[in-house]
Motif scaffolding. Structure first.
Motif, PDB file in Angstrom:
ATOM      1  N   PRO A 235       1.209  -3.251  -6.074  1.00 32.62           N
ATOM      2  CA  PRO A 235       1.093  -3.756  -4.705  1.00 32.62           C
ATOM      3  C   PRO A 235       0.014  -2.976  -3.959  1.00 32.62           C
ATOM      4  N   VAL A 236      -0.651  -3.620  -3.018  1.00 26.68           N
ATOM      5  CA  VAL A 236      -1.812  -3.001  -2.381  1.00 26.68           C
ATOM      6  C   VAL A 236      -1.457  -1.662  -1.736  1.00 26.68           C
ATOM      7  N   HIS A 237      -0.292  -1.549  -1.109  1.00 26.71           N
ATOM      8  CA  HIS A 237       0.085  -0.291  -0.465  1.00 26.71           C
ATOM      9  C   HIS A 237       0.253   0.816  -1.498  1.00 26.71           C
ATOM     10  N   ASP A 238       0.911   0.510  -2.613  1.00 32.80           N
ATOM     11  CA  ASP A 238       1.117   1.518  -3.651  1.00 32.80           C
ATOM     12  C   ASP A 238      -0.203   1.916  -4.303  1.00 32.80           C
ATOM     13  N   PHE A 239      -1.133   0.965  -4.423  1.00 35.51           N
ATOM     14  CA  PHE A 239      -2.409   1.282  -5.055  1.00 35.51           C
ATOM     15  C   PHE A 239      -3.184   2.296  -4.231  1.00 35.51           C
ATOM     16  N   PHE A 240      -3.224   2.123  -2.930  1.00 32.26           N
ATOM     17  CA  PHE A 240      -4.038   3.004  -2.100  1.00 32.26           C
ATOM     18  C   PHE A 240      -3.292   4.251  -1.623  1.00 32.26           C
ATOM     19  N   ASP A 241      -1.968   4.220  -1.626  1.00 32.30           N
ATOM     20  CA  ASP A 241      -1.207   5.354  -1.116  1.00 32.30           C
ATOM     21  C   ASP A 241      -0.346   6.039  -2.168  1.00 32.30           C
ATOM     22  N   GLY A 242      -0.323   5.503  -3.381  1.00 32.13           N
ATOM     23  CA  GLY A 242       0.501   6.093  -4.425  1.00 32.13           C
ATOM     24  C   GLY A 242      -0.326   6.823  -5.467  1.00 32.13           C
TER      25      GLY A 242
END
Length: 230
Positions: free
Chosen positions: A208-215
């Protein structure tokens, strides 16, 4: 959950000695907004073309549940026929079986949506890069596709044209499945719900886009993101 629109399992695509996709495994469901990122030559364009039925796979299993007539693909440099802007759009509908008068009316409606109605009679090859991409979007819009496939749609545009085309993409993608390749990570954050990172034809991250950039990412993906945002 309904079955995915596209399913790939261990897909291999080769162009002579070049391995364009290697062991690619992924699924795409209806309504997703999927961004494909990675360096040049990572397999993004090949994957898009394979989804659209333009590139055959040499090995692996591919299931596509969307007929090609229900898809529209935009290339980084869209092809412009040597005729008017209106005819460039109307011909796509006519080739799908629409009567010519109806195709012309629908073309004008689509051009109006992208702000090109006043340029309908201009030769399409005289348009600027941003205008050509807007015309290509109008051509896709007029076809009412279920799936929209975009290959670096704003890569060669100036900042103003990029913003304009990106806003139109967001509008065109409403209620559709969107799969697009981009080097613009800000654009990926704004448009995507999911990010697939490719390197040398392999899928190294699918998040998911949030996990890609923040994970936490695989090292290769982390270095790519760091390099693109430095």
């Amino acid at each position: 959950m309904n079955p995915p629109l596209f399913s790939l399992h261990d897909i291999e695509v080769r162009f002579g000695r070049v391995q364009a996709l290697s062991g690619a495994t992924l699924s795409i469901h209806a309504g997703e907004r999927v961004a494909l990122i990675g360096a040049n030559g990572s397999g993004k364009s090949t994957l898009l073309r394979m989804l659209h039925g333009l590139v055959p796979h040499a090995a692996g299993a591919f299931i596509g549940r969307v007929p090609r007539r229900a898809q529209a693909m935009l290339f980084q440099r869209p092809h412009m026929l040597r005729t008017s802007v209106r005819n460039n759009v109307a011909l796509a509908l006519w080739l799908r079986g629409a009567p010519w008068p109806h195709a012309k009316r629908e073309a004008m409606a689509a051009l109006g949506r992208v702000g090109l109605g006043a340029l309908a009679e201009r030769n399409a090859r005289t348009l600027s890069g941003g205008q050509q991409q807007r015309m290509a979007l109008a051509r896709a819009w007029a076809l009412q596709p279920q799936v929209l496939l975009l290959d670096e749609p704003t890569a060669s545009l100036d900042p103003t044209a990029k913003r304009d085309v990106e806003a139109l993409i967001a509008d065109a993608a409403h209620g559709r499945t969107l799969v697009f390749a981009s080097h613009n990570l800000g654009q990926v954050k704004r448009l995507a719900s999911r990010v697939i990172y490719l390197e040398q034809g392999r899928v190294l991250a699918d998040l998911p886009v949030h996990d890609f950039f923040d994970g936490r990412l695989p090292d290769e993906a982390h270095l790519f993101v760091k390099g693109e945002t430095a």
